[in-house]
Write a protein that holds these residues in place. Structure first.
Motif, PDB file in Angstrom:
ATOM      1  N   ALA A  73     -12.461 -18.939  -7.170  1.00  0.00           N
ATOM      2  CA  ALA A  73     -11.911 -18.742  -8.643  1.00  0.00           C
ATOM      3  C   ALA A  73     -10.341 -18.603  -8.801  1.00  0.00           C
ATOM      4  N   ASP A  74      -9.984 -18.623  -9.786  1.00  0.00           N
ATOM      5  CA  ASP A  74      -8.957 -17.968 -10.447  1.00  0.00           C
ATOM      6  C   ASP A  74      -9.086 -17.104 -11.562  1.00  0.00           C
ATOM      7  N   PHE A  75      -9.737 -15.399 -10.898  1.00  0.00           N
ATOM      8  CA  PHE A  75      -9.757 -14.517 -11.362  1.00  0.00           C
ATOM      9  C   PHE A  75      -9.784 -13.319 -10.434  1.00  0.00           C
ATOM     10  N   ILE A  76      -9.477 -12.309 -11.339  1.00  0.00           N
ATOM     11  CA  ILE A  76      -8.854 -11.003 -10.257  1.00  0.00           C
ATOM     12  C   ILE A  76      -9.627  -9.950 -10.801  1.00  0.00           C
ATOM     13  N   LEU A  77     -10.770  -9.224  -9.982  1.00  0.00           N
ATOM     14  CA  LEU A  77     -11.921  -7.591  -9.851  1.00  0.00           C
ATOM     15  C   LEU A  77     -10.867  -7.139 -10.195  1.00  0.00           C
ATOM     16  N   ALA A  78     -11.160  -5.861 -11.788  1.00  0.00           N
ATOM     17  CA  ALA A  78     -10.704  -4.717 -11.321  1.00  0.00           C
ATOM     18  C   ALA A  78     -11.707  -3.943 -10.579  1.00  0.00           C
ATOM     19  N   GLY A  79     -10.997  -2.448 -10.929  1.00  0.00           N
ATOM     20  CA  GLY A  79     -11.937  -1.673 -10.534  1.00  0.00           C
ATOM     21  C   GLY A  79     -12.800  -0.831 -11.453  1.00  0.00           C
ATOM     22  N   SER A  80     -13.771   0.418 -10.869  1.00  0.00           N
ATOM     23  CA  SER A  80     -14.110   0.887 -11.706  1.00  0.00           C
ATOM     24  C   SER A  80     -13.887   2.562 -11.601  1.00  0.00           C
ATOM     25  N   GLN A  81     -13.011   3.178 -11.670  1.00  0.00           N
ATOM     26  CA  GLN A  81     -12.798   4.217 -10.795  1.00  0.00           C
ATOM     27  C   GLN A  81     -13.156   5.065 -12.237  1.00  0.00           C
ATOM     28  N   GLY A  82     -13.747   6.443 -11.946  1.00  0.00           N
ATOM     29  CA  GLY A  82     -14.036   7.294 -13.163  1.00  0.00           C
ATOM     30  C   GLY A  82     -15.329   6.693 -14.225  1.00  0.00           C
ATOM     31  N   GLU A  83     -14.821   7.309 -14.781  1.00  0.00           N
ATOM     32  CA  GLU A  83     -16.351   6.653 -16.075  1.00  0.00           C
ATOM     33  C   GLU A  83     -15.591   5.419 -17.141  1.00  0.00           C
ATOM     34  N   PHE A  84     -16.928   4.584 -18.076  1.00  0.00           N
ATOM     35  CA  PHE A  84     -15.422   3.591 -18.655  1.00  0.00           C
ATOM     36  C   PHE A  84     -15.560   4.185 -20.339  1.00  0.00           C
ATOM     37  N   ALA A  85     -14.894   4.280 -20.636  1.00  0.00           N
ATOM     38  CA  ALA A  85     -15.175   5.335 -22.621  1.00  0.00           C
ATOM     39  C   ALA A  85     -14.689   3.941 -23.255  1.00  0.00           C
ATOM     40  N   THR A  86     -14.401   4.008 -24.480  1.00  0.00           N
ATOM     41  CA  THR A  86     -13.986   2.895 -25.144  1.00  0.00           C
ATOM     42  C   THR A  86     -13.478   3.986 -26.322  1.00  0.00           C
ATOM     43  N   LYS A  87     -12.703   3.757 -26.883  1.00  0.00           N
ATOM     44  CA  LYS A  87     -11.738   4.618 -28.680  1.00  0.00           C
ATOM     45  C   LYS A  87     -10.968   3.324 -29.243  1.00  0.00           C
ATOM     46  N   THR A  88     -11.327   3.366 -30.387  1.00  0.00           N
ATOM     47  CA  THR A  88     -10.274   2.401 -31.572  1.00  0.00           C
ATOM     48  C   THR A  88      -8.857   3.582 -32.227  1.00  0.00           C
ATOM     49  N   LEU A  89      -8.155   3.168 -31.980  1.00  0.00           N
ATOM     50  CA  LEU A  89      -7.017   4.205 -32.721  1.00  0.00           C
ATOM     51  C   LEU A  89      -6.496   3.470 -34.349  1.00  0.00           C
ATOM     52  N   VAL A  90      -6.426   3.908 -35.427  1.00  0.00           N
ATOM     53  CA  VAL A  90      -5.365   3.468 -35.953  1.00  0.00           C
ATOM     54  C   VAL A  90      -4.609   4.026 -36.196  1.00  0.00           C
ATOM     55  N   VAL A  91      -3.300   3.501 -35.981  1.00  0.00           N
ATOM     56  CA  VAL A  91      -2.114   4.448 -36.442  1.00  0.00           C
ATOM     57  C   VAL A  91      -0.922   3.159 -37.343  1.00  0.00           C
ATOM     58  N   GLU A  92      -0.596   4.422 -38.327  1.00  0.00           N
ATOM     59  CA  GLU A  92       0.759   3.793 -39.317  1.00  0.00           C
ATOM     60  C   GLU A  92       1.738   4.170 -38.606  1.00  0.00           C
ATOM     61  N   ILE A  93       2.830   2.898 -39.006  1.00  0.00           N
ATOM     62  CA  ILE A  93       4.224   3.178 -38.144  1.00  0.00           C
ATOM     63  C   ILE A  93       4.871   2.913 -39.168  1.00  0.00           C
ATOM     64  N   PRO A  94       6.044   3.510 -39.635  1.00  0.00           N
ATOM     65  CA  PRO A  94       6.586   3.955 -41.417  1.00  0.00           C
ATOM     66  C   PRO A  94       7.454   3.273 -41.111  1.00  0.00           C
ATOM     67  N   GLU A  95       8.674   2.773 -41.777  1.00  0.00           N
ATOM     68  CA  GLU A  95       9.444   1.540 -42.020  1.00  0.00           C
ATOM     69  C   GLU A  95      10.466   1.866 -40.633  1.00  0.00           C
ATOM     70  N   TYR A  96      10.848   0.281 -40.219  1.00  0.00           N
ATOM     71  CA  TYR A  96      11.807   0.599 -39.325  1.00  0.00           C
ATOM     72  C   TYR A  96      11.118   1.772 -38.482  1.00  0.00           C
ATOM     73  N   GLU A  97      10.202   2.037 -38.473  1.00  0.00           N
ATOM     74  CA  GLU A  97      10.443   2.747 -36.652  1.00  0.00           C
ATOM     75  C   GLU A  97       9.331   2.229 -35.711  1.00  0.00           C
ATOM     76  N   GLY A  98       9.326   2.962 -34.168  1.00  0.00           N
ATOM     77  CA  GLY A  98       8.244   2.062 -33.179  1.00  0.00           C
ATOM     78  C   GLY A  98       7.780   3.353 -33.276  1.00  0.00           C
ATOM     79  N   ILE A  99       6.422   3.197 -32.664  1.00  0.00           N
ATOM     80  CA  ILE A  99       5.366   4.103 -31.804  1.00  0.00           C
ATOM     81  C   ILE A  99       4.543   3.901 -30.299  1.00  0.00           C
TER      82      ILE A  99
END
Length: 190
Positions: A73-99
């Motif tokens: 099959a055409d897939f690669i197994l990723a590692g799983s060292q450490g703890e499983f985590a999930t997070k959602t971030l909401v960021v505001e990017i001002p006009e003509y700026e980067g983040i």
């Protein structure tokens, strides 16, 4: 519509018939246990019927035995060292700026991601920096004008991996990003 009559039947069952039915049920349970359950669940095939039915191959790996996965099959197994985590971030990017939003990951660990803007497209560069040399980076994906993306990422090296978004508009843009997988931390920086 006429009268409806219901007929009631009384069935009399003798103790002898109950004992006979119980004996048949026990005999069937024993036969199924020996011919099906033992070979499939415990890899014990006393009668040889489990092998004929292909049941002994169901449980052929011993507990604690290393498992080898082989596939074309055409897939690669990723590692799983450490703890499983999930997070959602909401960021505001001002006009003509980067983040940047970056996750610290060990080599070969994986995470799924999904991000979207409030509708306005922006410039995006998904890339990573090695821990030993943070001034060098490797780009994985770039887009001049994109409003959403998702996928599954496998870290090619230990370092920080994530996105640089550049707002090219006159108004602020809100980006919501969700990551889930094996990473140590996730941070935002201007």
């Amino acid at each position: 519509m006429g009268n409806s009559m219901t007929a009631q039947q009384h069935v009399e069952v003798s103790n002898q018939q109950i004992i006979k039915g119980l004996g048949i049920a026990v005999a069937v349970a024993v036969v199924l246990s020996v011919t099906v359950v033992l070979p499939a669940e415990y890899n014990k095939d006393i009668t040889g019927i489990g092998k004929i039915l292909g049941l002994t191959s169901i449980n052929n790996a011993a507990v604690g035995e290393d498992m080898e996965i082989t596939s074309d099959a055409d897939f690669i197994l990723a590692g799983s060292q450490g703890e499983f985590a999930t997070k959602t971030l909401v960021v505001e990017i001002p006009e003509y700026e980067g983040i940047e939003v970056k996750a610290l990951m060990q080599a070969n660990n994986g995470m799924s991601f999904s991000w979207r803007t409030d509708g306005t497209p922006l410039y995006m560069d998904m890339h990573g920096e090695k821990l030993e040399n943070p001034n060098e980076f490797e780009s994985y994906k770039k887009a001049k004008s994109i409003a959403a993306d998702n996928g599954i990422f496998k870290a090619p090296f230990e370092g920080t991996h994530g996105w640089y978004w550049q707002n090219m508009s006159d108004d602020p843009i809100t980006v919501t990003v969700t990551v889930a997988g094996f990473y140590q931390s996730i941070k935002t920086k201007n």
